[in-house]
Structure formats: structure tokens, C-alpha cells
Design a protein around this motif. Structure first.
Motif, PDB file in Angstrom:
ATOM      1  N   THR A   1       2.885 -20.382   2.559  1.00  0.00           N
ATOM      2  CA  THR A   1       4.298 -20.321   2.205  1.00  0.00           C
ATOM      3  C   THR A   1       4.841 -21.703   1.848  1.00  0.00           C
ATOM      4  O   THR A   1       5.550 -21.883   0.855  1.00  0.00           O
TER       5      THR A   1
ATOM      6  N   SER B   1       5.934 -23.057  -2.052  1.00  0.00           N
ATOM      7  CA  SER B   1       7.257 -23.575  -2.378  1.00  0.00           C
ATOM      8  C   SER B   1       7.165 -24.950  -3.034  1.00  0.00           C
ATOM      9  O   SER B   1       7.853 -25.239  -4.016  1.00  0.00           O
TER      10      SER B   1
ATOM     11  N   GLY C   1       3.521 -17.492  -2.063  1.00  0.00           N
ATOM     12  CA  GLY C   1       4.115 -17.704  -0.753  1.00  0.00           C
ATOM     13  C   GLY C   1       4.067 -16.489   0.146  1.00  0.00           C
ATOM     14  O   GLY C   1       4.812 -16.417   1.130  1.00  0.00           O
TER      15      GLY C   1
END
Length: 250
Positions: free
Chosen positions: A166, A170, A238
Motif C-alpha cells: 500500500t 502510493s 495498493g
């Protein structure tokens, strides 16, 4: 439906189990695939059975220089790097109060730090060359306290591996790099078969906790990985896919 012709893919811990199934499916989809493993001989044996698109390379994922050398050699030999699967991992059954320091450290070094080294080195290339896809292999043990076995070092490492996907997704999304994770359930690998043969009661306890009432086959996990590195998953990043036969639904 999935065509990876022209793609270059690396699978760490690719010589057996989920790794070997993933190597096989990537090659079947047309990717030039590298079996990266600390044990070079079984990696070479697998590559030899799968044809000219599959190649073996040595790697110790807990050693950042070894991972860096692997990425550099793959790019030099094959012209790029499009997909990276962080599959290498170890697990040792040990109650927390009795766990030796070296078991904790070795597990974290391979399962967590090794995954970061792989993602970082692959990400360095991909962010500089138009993108790519990375998949971390996590586990249901990242989300449940498994039973009857005990392996806290493995469990928390796999939880961190899932969250790492995740965080990196990002950070690297704007560079065209997708990062996801797969959390397999109890899978019919050599390790699990060995435990089940030694203790049928443990195997029965595992299966009793799975809504589908069975072990997952390695190719079922491989299918999810191949989907995630393909263009069919172009909007997915993610995320953690629970390929667990329903285990975390209970």
C-alpha cells in the motif's frame, strides 16, 4: 486472455511451491521469466523444463547487494524489467516465549527485509523506465492468529509486507508502477504437505477452518499474481487480494 509477450518478469523464491507455479504461469502467458532463488540447482532444473523463455539466477534476498546484482543482470541480459514478484520467504513454528533471537532475525531478514530489498531495486528501475508491476506475497497469517501453529515472526513480517504494498503503491503511482499483494491461504506446497504427512491432525485442523474445506493449489495463487502484473489489472494498485478459499471470511 492474458498476454505478457515481450515482458520481463522475476520471481524470487521461484524454485518451488507458489514461486514455481508463478514462474510457470508467467512463462505460459508469454513473459521471459527469471527463476531467482538462493538454491540455484533446483532453479535451473525448473527453468530447463519450461523452455527458452525461462532462466535461472541466484539471489539471496536478505542481501541488498545480491538483489541489486540480480536486477542489474536481468536488465543487462534481457533489456528491461516489467514485473517483480516478491515470493521468497521462510517460516519456522515456534512459540513466542521460546523463540530464539536468531529465528526472529532470520525470518524478518528474509520475509520482510528481503521483500523491501526486492521492491526497492525493482522500483528503482521501473520508476526510471516507464513503470511496471510488483506483487508481494503476504499470507492469511497477516490477518489472523493462525492455529494450531505458532510463528509470530512470520505473521508480523507478512503483515508488514501487505502494508508495504500500500505504501509503495502510493509513492510510485505517479511513475506508472503498481504495487499489490496477495495473501494466500493454506496452500498445497511441499512444506504444507510435509507437515500434513507428519501430523495428519494438524492438516485436518487447517482444512476445518477453511470454508471451501480444502487446500489451495499453488497454480490458483499464481493465477492471481499473473492477473495483477497484467494490463487487465491496470487500475489496481495498493491492494491486498485474499486468495484464501474463504479463510478470512470466518
Amino acid at each position: 486472455m492474458i498476454d505478457l509477450t515481450g515482458r520481463i518478469a522475476v520471481v524470487t523464491g521461484g524454485a518451488q511451491g507458489i514461486g514455481a507455479a508463478t514462474v510457470t504461469r508467467l512463462a505460459e502467458a508469454g513473459a521471459t521469466t527469471i527463476v531467482a532463488d538462493r538454491r540455484l540447482e533446483p532453479a535451473q532444473e525448473l527453468a530447463a523444463t519450461l523452455g527458452d523463455r525461462v532462466h535461472a539466477r541466484p539471489v539471496d534476498v536478505s542481501d541488498s547487494s545480491s538483489v541489486r546484482d540480480l536486477v542489474q543482470s536481468v536488465v543487462a541480459d534481457f533489456g528491461g524489467l516489467d514485473a517483480w514478484v516478491n515470493n521468497a520467504g521462510i517460516v519456522e513454528d515456534s512459540r513466542a516465549l521460546d523463540m530464539p533471537d536468531e529465528v526472529w532475525q532470520r525470518t524478518v531478514d528474509v520475509d520482510l527485509t528481503g521483500t523491501f530489498f526486492g521492491a526497492r531495486e525493482a522500483g528503482r528501475h521501473m520508476t526510471a523506465h516507464g513503470g511496471g508491476a510488483i506483487v508481494n506475497i503476504s499470507s492469511i497469517a497477516a490477518y489472523r492468529a493462525t492455529r494450531p501453529e505458532h510463528h509470530v515472526a512470520y505473521d508480523v513480517s507478512k503483515a508488514a509486507v501487505a502494508h508495504m504494498a500500500t505504501v509503495l503503491a502510493s509513492e510510485w503511482a505517479s511513475a506508472g508502477v503498481r504495487v499489490n499483494a496477495v495473501a494466500p491461504g493454506y496452500t498445497n506446497t511441499e512444506i504444507l504437505k510435509g507437515v500434513g504427512s507428519a501430523d495428519p491432525e494438524v492438516m485436518a485442523a487447517w482444512i476445518a477452518q477453511v470454508p471451501q474445506g480444502r487446500l489451495i493449489e499453488p497454480v490458483e495463487i499464481a493465477n492471481v499474481v499473473v492477473f495483477l502484473v497484467s494490463d487487465l489489472a491496470s487500475s489496481i494498485t495498493g491492494q491486498v487480494v485474499h486468495a484464501d478459499a474463504g479463510y478470512t471470511a470466518w
